[in-house]
Design an enzyme around this catalytic site. Structure first.
Site, PDB file in Angstrom:
ATOM      1  CG  ASN A 130      -1.773   1.238   1.323  1.00  0.00           C
ATOM      2  OD1 ASN A 130      -1.912   1.978   0.337  1.00  0.00           O
ATOM      3  ND2 ASN A 130      -2.356   1.488   2.487  1.00  0.00           N
ATOM      4  CE  LYS A 135       0.088   3.607   4.606  1.00  0.00           C
ATOM      5  NZ  LYS A 135      -0.082   3.763   6.031  1.00  0.00           N
ATOM      6  CG  HIS A 161      -6.011   2.129   4.953  1.00  0.00           C
ATOM      7  ND1 HIS A 161      -5.553   3.032   5.873  1.00  0.00           N
ATOM      8  CD2 HIS A 161      -5.017   1.227   4.767  1.00  0.00           C
ATOM      9  CE1 HIS A 161      -4.312   2.692   6.228  1.00  0.00           C
ATOM     10  NE2 HIS A 161      -3.963   1.607   5.570  1.00  0.00           N
ATOM     11  CD  GLU A 198      -3.106   5.665   6.426  1.00  0.00           C
ATOM     12  OE1 GLU A 198      -3.152   5.737   5.191  1.00  0.00           O
ATOM     13  OE2 GLU A 198      -2.155   5.142   7.054  1.00  0.00           O
ATOM     14  CD  GLU A 245      -3.888  -2.347   7.313  1.00  0.00           C
ATOM     15  OE1 GLU A 245      -2.807  -2.631   6.807  1.00  0.00           O
ATOM     16  OE2 GLU A 245      -4.492  -1.283   7.080  1.00  0.00           O
ATOM     17  N   GLY A 297       2.133   2.393  10.623  1.00  0.00           N
ATOM     18  CA  GLY A 297       3.091   3.480  10.425  1.00  0.00           C
ATOM     19  C   GLY A 297       3.762   3.937  11.705  1.00  0.00           C
ATOM     20  CB  SER A 325       4.978  -1.688  11.918  1.00  0.00           C
ATOM     21  OG  SER A 325       4.531  -0.353  12.111  1.00  0.00           O
TER      22      SER A 325
HETATM   23  C1  PEP Z   1      -0.922   0.232   5.800  1.00  0.00           C
HETATM   24  O1  PEP Z   1      -0.691   1.155   5.065  1.00  0.00           O
HETATM   25  O2  PEP Z   1      -1.970  -0.381   5.665  1.00  0.00           O
HETATM   26  C2  PEP Z   1       0.080  -0.150   6.804  1.00  0.00           C
HETATM   27  C3  PEP Z   1      -0.113  -1.229   7.516  1.00  0.00           C
HETATM   28  O3  PEP Z   1       1.159   0.665   6.932  1.00  0.00           O
HETATM   29  P1  PEP Z   1       2.567   0.311   7.665  1.00  0.00           P
HETATM   30  O4  PEP Z   1       3.007  -1.003   7.112  1.00  0.00           O
HETATM   31  O5  PEP Z   1       3.483   1.426   7.289  1.00  0.00           O
HETATM   32  O6  PEP Z   1       2.295   0.240   9.126  1.00  0.00           O
END
Ligand code: PEP
Length: 253
Positions: free
Chosen positions: A9, A11, A97, A99, A169, A175, A215
């Site tokens: 992803n 983003k 997601h 975000e 998630e 992040g 992460s």
């Molecule tokens: C994500 O963008 O869904 C995500 C899990 O980001 P990260 O791996 O940077 O934590």
């Protein structure tokens, strides 16, 4: 075997030139997925066709959108519909997601309509769920995440739900560099599979890949993916570093 998936992803990151370079570096590793494995790149809209043409034929990887609008079509300037994605050959779309839930105030009912539009347009939704830190600290994460599934997926029938992908998630791990422990991830994934089995039956629940996101990196992917109910990862930061994402693909079961 259930599908095992490494999904990137990006983003709202990378210029076109950076995206091309990153894809080239990853493709140079020439990792051919096994029949039960998939590699998916969820990229910004302007890079969807580049990604699709670079990865699809030779590598059997796929391009994914990061979102679609919750209406079929109409006066929604700046938005992109599931039908448009389908018309340019896109087969996956991230839905819900965290975000977007936070910054675009997307709620469960809206996400249910996006899921429907994806399915109507032969797009596999990658449905994201996960609890914020306050919920984890209160110990009510199971109920919280089960409700997210209930609000956006429980209107489907068993046959349809078995075609989607779920990404668990935990918001506190996205992040932040903090990863859920392998035990925490497995515990939640197993719980969610149970919730799906209760509603749709064990057969459908067993077919749904549940990815872990938060992460994931080269150094923890293999351990996370080794859990029986963790079917790969949805990866943000580390998916934009070629050597990291290559190792994450290699870590798939
Ligand atoms: C994500 O963008 O869904 C995500 C899990 O980001 P990260 O791996 O940077 O934590």
């Amino acid at each position: 075997m259930r599908k095992q998936i490494a999904a990137a992803n990006w983003k709202m990151n990378l210029t076109y030139q950076q995206a091309e370079k990153l894809l080239d570096e990853i493709l140079d590793a020439r990792i051919m997925p096994k029949p039960h494995q998939e590699v998916i790149f969820a990229v910004p809209y302007p890079y969807l066709l580049l990604t699709r043409s670079e990865v699809e034929e030779e590598y059997h990887y796929s391009a994914s959108a990061q979102n679609c609008h919750h209406k079929k079509s109409g006066a929604f300037t700046g938005e992109v519909s599931a039908e448009m994605l389908h018309s340019v050959g896109i087969q996956y779309c991230i839905v819900g997601h965290s975000e977007r839930r936070e910054y675009q105030h997307e709620d469960g009912a809206m996400l249910a309509t996006k899921i429907n539009l994806c399915i109507e347009n032969e797009i596999v939704p990658i449905f994201c769920c996960g609890e914020p830190l306050s919920i984890r600290e209160a110990g009510t994460q199971n109920e919280y995440v089960a409700k997210q599934l209930e609000e956006s997926l429980f209107h489907l029938d068993a046959e349809t739900v078995s075609t989607i992908i779920i990404a668990y998630e935990p918001v506190w791990a996205i992040g932040t560099g903090k990863t859920a422990s392998t035990a925490q991830a497995q515990e939640m994934h197993q719980y969610l599979r149970g919730v799906l089995a209760n509603k749709f039956g064990a057969e459908a629940a067993n077919e749904i890949p549940i990815l872990y996101g938060g992460s994931v990196k080269a150094s923890n992917a293999e351990e996370l993916f080794s859990s029986p109910d963790v079917d790969g990862g949805l990866v943000g930061g580390a998916s934009m570093v070629a050597e990291e994402f290559i190792e994450i693909i290699k870590a798939l079961k």
